[in-house]
Motif scaffolding. Structure first.
Motif, PDB file in Angstrom:
ATOM      1  N   LEU A  50       0.838  -1.196   0.000  1.00  0.00           N
ATOM      2  CA  LEU A  50       0.000   0.000   0.000  1.00  0.00           C
ATOM      3  C   LEU A  50       0.875   1.248   0.000  1.00  0.00           C
ATOM      4  CD1 LEU A  50      -2.736   1.523   0.414  1.00  0.00           C
ATOM      5  CD2 LEU A  50      -2.343   1.243   2.873  1.00  0.00           C
ATOM      6  N   THR A  51       0.557   2.178  -0.895  1.00  0.00           N
ATOM      7  CA  THR A  51       1.219   3.483  -0.931  1.00  0.00           C
ATOM      8  C   THR A  51       0.146   4.552  -0.803  1.00  0.00           C
ATOM      9  OG1 THR A  51       2.944   2.627  -2.391  1.00  0.00           O
ATOM     10  CG2 THR A  51       2.697   5.028  -2.268  1.00  0.00           C
ATOM     11  N   ILE A  52       0.256   5.388   0.221  1.00  0.00           N
ATOM     12  CA  ILE A  52      -0.682   6.482   0.443  1.00  0.00           C
ATOM     13  C   ILE A  52       0.037   7.788   0.179  1.00  0.00           C
ATOM     14  CG2 ILE A  52      -2.100   7.702   2.148  1.00  0.00           C
ATOM     15  CD1 ILE A  52      -2.485   5.050   3.617  1.00  0.00           C
ATOM     16  N   THR A  53      -0.603   8.679  -0.594  1.00  0.00           N
ATOM     17  CA  THR A  53      -0.068  10.020  -0.811  1.00  0.00           C
ATOM     18  C   THR A  53      -1.068  11.031  -0.273  1.00  0.00           C
ATOM     19  OG1 THR A  53      -0.988  10.107  -3.045  1.00  0.00           O
ATOM     20  CG2 THR A  53       1.285   9.361  -2.833  1.00  0.00           C
ATOM     21  N   GLY A  54      -0.561  12.141   0.200  1.00  0.00           N
ATOM     22  CA  GLY A  54      -1.395  13.158   0.824  1.00  0.00           C
ATOM     23  C   GLY A  54      -1.283  13.039   2.340  1.00  0.00           C
ATOM     24  N   THR A  55      -1.728  14.059   3.009  1.00  0.00           N
ATOM     25  CA  THR A  55      -1.651  14.104   4.463  1.00  0.00           C
ATOM     26  C   THR A  55      -2.819  13.345   5.074  1.00  0.00           C
ATOM     27  OG1 THR A  55      -0.568  16.245   4.370  1.00  0.00           O
ATOM     28  CG2 THR A  55      -1.578  15.645   6.462  1.00  0.00           C
ATOM     29  N   THR A  56      -2.509  12.461   6.005  1.00  0.00           N
ATOM     30  CA  THR A  56      -3.547  11.735   6.725  1.00  0.00           C
ATOM     31  C   THR A  56      -3.425  12.014   8.213  1.00  0.00           C
ATOM     32  OG1 THR A  56      -2.181   9.754   7.006  1.00  0.00           O
ATOM     33  CG2 THR A  56      -3.604   9.842   5.049  1.00  0.00           C
ATOM     34  N   LYS A  57      -4.483  11.711   8.923  1.00  0.00           N
ATOM     35  CA  LYS A  57      -4.460  11.700  10.381  1.00  0.00           C
ATOM     36  C   LYS A  57      -4.885  10.301  10.786  1.00  0.00           C
ATOM     37  CE  LYS A  57      -5.432  15.004  13.104  1.00  0.00           C
ATOM     38  NZ  LYS A  57      -6.097  16.020  13.934  1.00  0.00           N
ATOM     39  N   SER A  58      -4.624   9.960  12.037  1.00  0.00           N
ATOM     40  CA  SER A  58      -5.091   8.671  12.519  1.00  0.00           C
ATOM     41  C   SER A  58      -5.543   8.792  13.964  1.00  0.00           C
ATOM     42  CB  SER A  58      -4.025   7.588  12.365  1.00  0.00           C
ATOM     43  OG  SER A  58      -2.956   7.820  13.248  1.00  0.00           O
ATOM     44  N   PHE A  59      -6.415   7.896  14.309  1.00  0.00           N
ATOM     45  CA  PHE A  59      -6.911   7.776  15.668  1.00  0.00           C
ATOM     46  C   PHE A  59      -6.637   6.344  16.096  1.00  0.00           C
ATOM     47  CE2 PHE A  59     -10.313   6.116  18.353  1.00  0.00           C
ATOM     48  CZ  PHE A  59     -10.165   6.931  19.466  1.00  0.00           C
ATOM     49  N   ALA A  60      -5.986   6.165  17.242  1.00  0.00           N
ATOM     50  CA  ALA A  60      -5.673   4.817  17.727  1.00  0.00           C
ATOM     51  C   ALA A  60      -6.592   4.472  18.882  1.00  0.00           C
ATOM     52  CB  ALA A  60      -4.218   4.727  18.160  1.00  0.00           C
ATOM     53  N   GLY A  61      -7.336   3.413  18.698  1.00  0.00           N
ATOM     54  CA  GLY A  61      -8.160   2.856  19.763  1.00  0.00           C
ATOM     55  C   GLY A  61      -7.664   1.462  20.080  1.00  0.00           C
ATOM     56  N   LYS A  62      -8.147   0.908  21.164  1.00  0.00           N
ATOM     57  CA  LYS A  62      -7.720  -0.430  21.565  1.00  0.00           C
ATOM     58  C   LYS A  62      -8.632  -1.477  20.921  1.00  0.00           C
ATOM     59  CE  LYS A  62      -6.380  -1.075  25.815  1.00  0.00           C
ATOM     60  NZ  LYS A  62      -6.340  -1.349  27.272  1.00  0.00           N
ATOM     61  N   GLY A  63      -8.018  -2.435  20.237  1.00  0.00           N
ATOM     62  CA  GLY A  63      -8.766  -3.533  19.643  1.00  0.00           C
ATOM     63  C   GLY A  63      -9.015  -4.634  20.664  1.00  0.00           C
ATOM     64  N   SER A  64      -9.718  -5.658  20.271  1.00  0.00           N
ATOM     65  CA  SER A  64     -10.040  -6.770  21.179  1.00  0.00           C
ATOM     66  C   SER A  64      -8.786  -7.508  21.644  1.00  0.00           C
ATOM     67  CB  SER A  64     -11.006  -7.741  20.514  1.00  0.00           C
ATOM     68  OG  SER A  64     -10.387  -8.328  19.390  1.00  0.00           O
ATOM     69  N   SER A  65      -7.697  -7.395  20.886  1.00  0.00           N
ATOM     70  CA  SER A  65      -6.430  -8.032  21.263  1.00  0.00           C
ATOM     71  C   SER A  65      -5.750  -7.283  22.404  1.00  0.00           C
ATOM     72  CB  SER A  65      -5.485  -8.047  20.061  1.00  0.00           C
ATOM     73  OG  SER A  65      -5.105  -6.715  19.741  1.00  0.00           O
ATOM     74  N   GLY A  66      -6.229  -6.086  22.674  1.00  0.00           N
ATOM     75  CA  GLY A  66      -5.565  -5.228  23.644  1.00  0.00           C
ATOM     76  C   GLY A  66      -4.539  -4.323  22.992  1.00  0.00           C
ATOM     77  N   LYS A  67      -4.265  -4.563  21.718  1.00  0.00           N
ATOM     78  CA  LYS A  67      -3.309  -3.752  20.964  1.00  0.00           C
ATOM     79  C   LYS A  67      -4.062  -2.665  20.195  1.00  0.00           C
ATOM     80  CE  LYS A  67       0.124  -7.363  20.491  1.00  0.00           C
ATOM     81  NZ  LYS A  67       0.997  -8.071  19.563  1.00  0.00           N
ATOM     82  N   ALA A  68      -3.331  -1.656  19.767  1.00  0.00           N
ATOM     83  CA  ALA A  68      -3.936  -0.517  19.073  1.00  0.00           C
ATOM     84  C   ALA A  68      -4.422  -0.888  17.675  1.00  0.00           C
ATOM     85  CB  ALA A  68      -2.936   0.622  18.979  1.00  0.00           C
ATOM     86  N   VAL A  69      -5.510  -0.250  17.277  1.00  0.00           N
ATOM     87  CA  VAL A  69      -5.987  -0.259  15.898  1.00  0.00           C
ATOM     88  C   VAL A  69      -5.963   1.200  15.461  1.00  0.00           C
ATOM     89  CG1 VAL A  69      -7.883  -0.745  14.328  1.00  0.00           C
ATOM     90  CG2 VAL A  69      -7.450  -2.276  16.266  1.00  0.00           C
ATOM     91  N   HIS A  70      -5.164   1.486  14.436  1.00  0.00           N
ATOM     92  CA  HIS A  70      -5.002   2.851  13.941  1.00  0.00           C
ATOM     93  C   HIS A  70      -5.998   3.071  12.804  1.00  0.00           C
ATOM     94  CE1 HIS A  70      -1.257   3.011  16.244  1.00  0.00           C
ATOM     95  NE2 HIS A  70      -1.113   1.757  15.850  1.00  0.00           N
ATOM     96  N   ARG A  71      -6.881   4.023  12.986  1.00  0.00           N
ATOM     97  CA  ARG A  71      -7.894   4.340  11.975  1.00  0.00           C
ATOM     98  C   ARG A  71      -7.422   5.572  11.217  1.00  0.00           C
ATOM     99  NH1 ARG A  71     -12.093   1.043  12.284  1.00  0.00           N
ATOM    100  NH2 ARG A  71     -12.036  -0.340  14.085  1.00  0.00           N
ATOM    101  N   ILE A  72      -7.097   5.371   9.951  1.00  0.00           N
ATOM    102  CA  ILE A  72      -6.484   6.397   9.103  1.00  0.00           C
ATOM    103  C   ILE A  72      -7.584   7.100   8.311  1.00  0.00           C
ATOM    104  CG2 ILE A  72      -4.843   6.775   7.221  1.00  0.00           C
ATOM    105  CD1 ILE A  72      -3.570   4.022   8.195  1.00  0.00           C
ATOM    106  N   PHE A  73      -7.533   8.429   8.302  1.00  0.00           N
ATOM    107  CA  PHE A  73      -8.571   9.190   7.614  1.00  0.00           C
ATOM    108  C   PHE A  73      -8.004  10.481   7.035  1.00  0.00           C
ATOM    109  CE2 PHE A  73      -8.530  10.398  12.033  1.00  0.00           C
ATOM    110  CZ  PHE A  73      -8.685  11.780  12.033  1.00  0.00           C
ATOM    111  N   CYS A  74      -8.762  11.101   6.148  1.00  0.00           N
ATOM    112  CA  CYS A  74      -8.389  12.386   5.564  1.00  0.00           C
ATOM    113  C   CYS A  74      -8.775  13.495   6.538  1.00  0.00           C
ATOM    114  CB  CYS A  74      -9.105  12.592   4.233  1.00  0.00           C
ATOM    115  SG  CYS A  74      -8.867  14.266   3.542  1.00  0.00           S
ATOM    116  N   PRO A  75      -7.838  14.368   6.903  1.00  0.00           N
ATOM    117  CA  PRO A  75      -8.164  15.441   7.834  1.00  0.00           C
ATOM    118  C   PRO A  75      -9.010  16.555   7.206  1.00  0.00           C
ATOM    119  CG  PRO A  75      -5.884  15.647   7.140  1.00  0.00           C
ATOM    120  CD  PRO A  75      -6.413  14.365   6.550  1.00  0.00           C
ATOM    121  N   GLU A  76      -9.082  16.596   5.883  1.00  0.00           N
ATOM    122  CA  GLU A  76      -9.872  17.632   5.205  1.00  0.00           C
ATOM    123  C   GLU A  76     -11.355  17.276   5.135  1.00  0.00           C
ATOM    124  OE1 GLU A  76      -8.803  20.674   4.201  1.00  0.00           O
ATOM    125  OE2 GLU A  76      -6.948  20.085   5.187  1.00  0.00           O
ATOM    126  N   CYS A  77     -11.652  16.078   4.626  1.00  0.00           N
ATOM    127  CA  CYS A  77     -13.060  15.700   4.423  1.00  0.00           C
ATOM    128  C   CYS A  77     -13.548  14.653   5.416  1.00  0.00           C
ATOM    129  CB  CYS A  77     -13.283  15.216   2.993  1.00  0.00           C
ATOM    130  SG  CYS A  77     -12.430  13.679   2.563  1.00  0.00           S
TER     131      CYS A  77
END
Length: 135
Positions: A50-77
């Motif tokens: 996977l190659t992503i271009t452009g600025t992204t933001k992410s939000f990390a929440g805890k998954g059922s494993s106890g480890k983080a799940v990073h949710r990547i999104f566009c900060p503009e839209c």
């Protein structure tokens, strides 16, 4: 076959140089909240393809494993692009709705994950449902 897609405003674009490992409906509560819908159509691909271009933001929440799940999104839209679970470092789940129109037309969802969170009015059943993640 490669995949490509972008957010709603076009500020974030991506390409995937691989075939999907899994295409399915993710019924987990976090995906419901992130998408504002009853499930998220996910296209699981190798993260190193996977190659992503452009600025992204992410939000990390805890998954059922106890480890983080990073949710990547566009900060503009605000379009969700992918979720990246630390518990499965080799893969990333692209949000199917962000794929190009051509690629969306070719999708063949064949599984459901996190059916433990499936809402009772979602009656469609796919061939390979998993209560949580694939065992």
């Amino acid at each position: 076959m490669g995949l490509s897609g972008h957010c709603l405003c076009g500020a974030v674009k991506y390409t995937v140089d691989a075939e999907p490992k899994l295409v399915g409906y993710d019924h987990c509560d976090d995906c419901q909240r992130q998408t504002g819908s009853t499930y998220s159509l996910v296209v699981v691909v190798p993260k190193d393809k996977l190659t992503i271009t452009g600025t992204t933001k992410s939000f990390a929440g805890k998954g059922s494993s106890g480890k983080a799940v990073h949710r990547i999104f566009c900060p503009e839209c605000g379009s969700p692009i992918a979720h990246d679970p630390d518990a499965a470092p080799a893969i990333i789940a692209i949000k199917g709705g962000t794929l190009s129109n051509e690629d969306k037309q070719k999708l063949q969802p064949d599984t459901e994950i996190w059916t433990v969170g499936k809402l009772p009015f979602c009656q469609e059943h796919l061939a390979k449902p998993f209560t949580h993640l694939p065992e």
